[in-house]
Design a protein around this motif. Structure first.
Motif, PDB file in Angstrom:
ATOM      1  N   PHE A  22      17.060 -14.638  27.415  1.00 36.83           N
ATOM      2  CA  PHE A  22      16.283 -13.575  26.790  1.00 36.83           C
ATOM      3  C   PHE A  22      16.031 -13.925  25.325  1.00 36.83           C
ATOM      4  N   PRO A  23      15.355 -15.048  25.077  1.00 37.40           N
ATOM      5  CA  PRO A  23      15.136 -15.487  23.695  1.00 37.40           C
ATOM      6  C   PRO A  23      14.369 -14.433  22.898  1.00 37.40           C
ATOM      7  N   GLY A  24      14.801 -14.262  21.666  1.00 32.43           N
ATOM      8  CA  GLY A  24      14.156 -13.294  20.788  1.00 32.43           C
ATOM      9  C   GLY A  24      14.668 -11.878  20.940  1.00 32.43           C
ATOM     10  N   GLN A  25      15.470 -11.621  21.966  1.00 32.08           N
ATOM     11  CA  GLN A  25      16.023 -10.281  22.157  1.00 32.08           C
ATOM     12  C   GLN A  25      17.376 -10.187  21.461  1.00 32.08           C
ATOM     13  N   MET A  26      17.635  -9.033  20.914  1.00 36.66           N
ATOM     14  CA  MET A  26      18.900  -8.792  20.223  1.00 36.66           C
ATOM     15  C   MET A  26      19.754  -7.846  21.066  1.00 36.66           C
TER      16      MET A  26
END
Length: 147
Positions: free
Chosen positions: A45-49
């Motif tokens: 989930f790149p870019g998800q925090m």
């Protein structure tokens, strides 16, 4: 008689309060999350925090409940293995979907996406973007379709 009723009511209240304290989730600071789980989130989930992390004490084995800032929910067991990935109306990362299940969905439900996947004792349960739930065994063989 009146004393025994009062005692019974007090006992029930005490037990209810004790159970609710035991069953509560425990907040865990994101920084204390195991590195392998952080890596899973970063890779899939790149870019998800990570919004928040709870330790669920309600289940048989306590587990990590994670919510990402886009609403995706992830559950991990205490061995840091994923148990549930719920992307709601977004596609589940195909890296975690067994090949046999991905092949079945693409050939029988073309155009539909897997939006949720659960590891179960019998195998896997998935939910498609059209709301259909499908159960598979550990080998990815179809068990049941729930329209």
């Amino acid at each position: 008689m009146k004393k025994s009723k009062l005692f019974l009511v007090a006992f029930i209240c005490m037990m209810t309060q004790s159970i609710s304290v035991i069953a509560q989730d425990t907040f865990l600071p994101k920084e204390q999350l195991p590195q392998s789980i952080k890596n899973f989130v970063q890779e899939l989930f790149p870019g998800q925090m990570i919004d928040y992390v709870n330790i669920d004490a309600d289940s048989d084995d306590a587990n990590y409940e994670i919510c990402l800032n886009n609403g995706i929910e992830l559950d991990f067991d205490m061995n840091e293995e994923w148990e549930r990935v719920d992307c709601f109306n977004m596609s589940v990362p195909m890296q975690i979907v067994p090949t046999a299940i991905a092949n079945y969905v693409s050939s029988h439900f073309a155009g539909e996406e897997i939006v949720k996947i659960d590891k179960e004792s019998y195998g896997y349960e998935i939910e498609l973007s059209n709301g259909i739930e499908i159960k598979f065994n550990h080998l990815g063989e179809l068990l049941y379709i729930d329209n």
